[in-house]
Enzyme design. Structure first.
Site, PDB file in Angstrom:
ATOM      1  N   GLY A   1     -12.933   7.237  -0.971  1.00 16.90           N
ATOM      2  CA  GLY A   1     -13.568   7.913  -2.097  1.00 16.90           C
ATOM      3  C   GLY A   1     -12.521   8.407  -3.074  1.00 16.90           C
ATOM      4  CD  GLU A   2      -8.711  11.009  -2.557  1.00 19.17           C
ATOM      5  OE1 GLU A   2      -7.504  10.717  -2.658  1.00 19.17           O
ATOM      6  OE2 GLU A   2      -9.115  11.973  -1.862  1.00 19.17           O
ATOM      7  CB  CYS A   3     -11.370   7.942  -8.430  1.00 18.73           C
ATOM      8  SG  CYS A   3     -11.660   7.025  -9.953  1.00 18.73           S
TER       9      CYS A   3
ATOM     10  CD  GLU B   1     -17.134  10.535  -3.716  1.00 15.91           C
ATOM     11  OE1 GLU B   1     -17.126  11.571  -3.006  1.00 15.91           O
ATOM     12  OE2 GLU B   1     -16.613   9.463  -3.350  1.00 15.91           O
TER      13      GLU B   1
END
Length: 338
Positions: A304-306, A162
């Site tokens: 974050g951000e995978c 996300e």
């Protein structure tokens, strides 16, 4: 065709989650038992291979097509000073993803994954959840559908992540509503707020929980009232992946928090999921315990951000390589089990 056209359809999907292929799991375990190594000597790599076999429905699972799916959304409660960055950074980071300049671009490439980025109405933040529900029913359903659309039947694996300034606040609210405990136990620095910022996050969440305290204890209602578009999209992606038998690698605190409202209604919601890592966000370890997940990695990551999930995919590929390419005792003419 919409996968979750109504809240009732989403609830029905949660009540009818498919299970892993027991025959494939058993076959994979037999193969593991025949490989030229002492039983259990590859530790968790052996269990990962059997796990993926069960969801892919084949004795020798593979990852030919894997996707890192990032969902982005903005939050109305950021007006309360809960983040170290302005909401405009969400769109700027999405542009960075699309230009190939972010950490996830490098890490997904290293893991042999394609990257998809779904930005959901960034110009229209969710409503401030201290004054009303974050999303209408239609908005929440649209976000669930955006997540479901990112999962296609040709995938062997999907990782979900996300981007959304302030979304660690929404994640903490979802966890506190779903699992209880002191709000402060779920709140951390997120992108780097100081002690005063953490205090503001706690106060904002407590106000939101009080406002929505009389709402139905229902996964959809909790998501729409306290979540965000990107968080609901992750929930939709995970449920759709389950319907298609696609194993999921979860990223950090926010990605895992998307499943918190679902867990009570569907305790097996994480059965097809691997927790890629445990982040440094204080509530993540507690959340993983509630979800029954043991993280694959613990590298001090909090981006974050995978990103953590993408690194974990490299380990999963190693597990499948050993499972597929090692010789059995018979093939190697090694007598007896080691």
């Amino acid at each position: 065709m919409s996968h979750f056209p109504t809240p009732a359809a989403f609830r029905t999907a949660l009540a009818a989650l498919p299970v892993a292929d027991a025959t494939a799991r058993a076959a994979a375990q037999r193969r593991q038992d025949q490989l030229t190594k002492p039983a259990g000597s590859l530790g968790r790599l052996e269990a990962i291979a059997v796990f993926i076999a069960g969801w892919q429905g084949r004795e020798r699972p593979r990852i030919e097509r894997a996707r890192a799916a990032i969902f982005a959304g903005n939050h109305g409660f950021t007006v309360h000073g809960v983040s170290a960055f302005p909401a405009s950074v969400t769109a700027q980071m999405v542009a960075n993803f699309e230009a190939g300049g972010a950490a996830i671009n490098a890490l997904s490439g290293a893991a042999g994954m394609e990257l998809s980025v779904t930005a959901i109405d960034l110009d229209t933040p969710t409503a401030d959840f201290t004054t009303g529900p974050a999303m209408s029913e239609a908005e929440c359903l649209a976000a669930l559908e955006a997540g479901a659309a990112a999962v296609t039947p040709d995938l062997d694996l999907i990782a979900v992540g996300e981007m959304g300034i302030g979304n660690s606040t929404a994640a903490a609210a979802l966890c506190a509503r779903s699992f209880g405990g002191a709000v402060a136990d779920w709140v951390g620095p997120g992108t780097g707020v100081d002690a005063e910022g953490i205090g503001r996050k706690v106060a904002v969440i407590e106000r939101a929980l009080a406002l929505h305290g009389d709402a139905a204890d229902d996964p959809f209602e909790t998501l729409r009232r306290l979540g965000g578009r990107e968080i609901a999209a992750i929930a939709g992606a995970v449920v759709r992946a389950r319907q298609l038998g696609v194993p999921v690698v979860l990223d950090g605190f926010i990605s895992c928090a998307a499943l918190a409202p679902l867990a009570e209604a569907a305790p097996g919601i994480t059965a097809h999921c691997i927790a890629g890592h445990c982040s440094t966000e204080p509530g993540h370890r507690r959340l993983l315990d509630h979800l029954g997940l043991e993280p694959l990695l613990s590298l001090g990551m909090r981006l974050g951000e995978c990103s953590g999930a993408a690194v974990a995919v490299g380990v999963i590929r190693s597990a499948l390589a050993a499972h597929d390419r090692m010789a059995t005792f018979d093939e190697a003419a090694v007598s007896g089990a080691l």
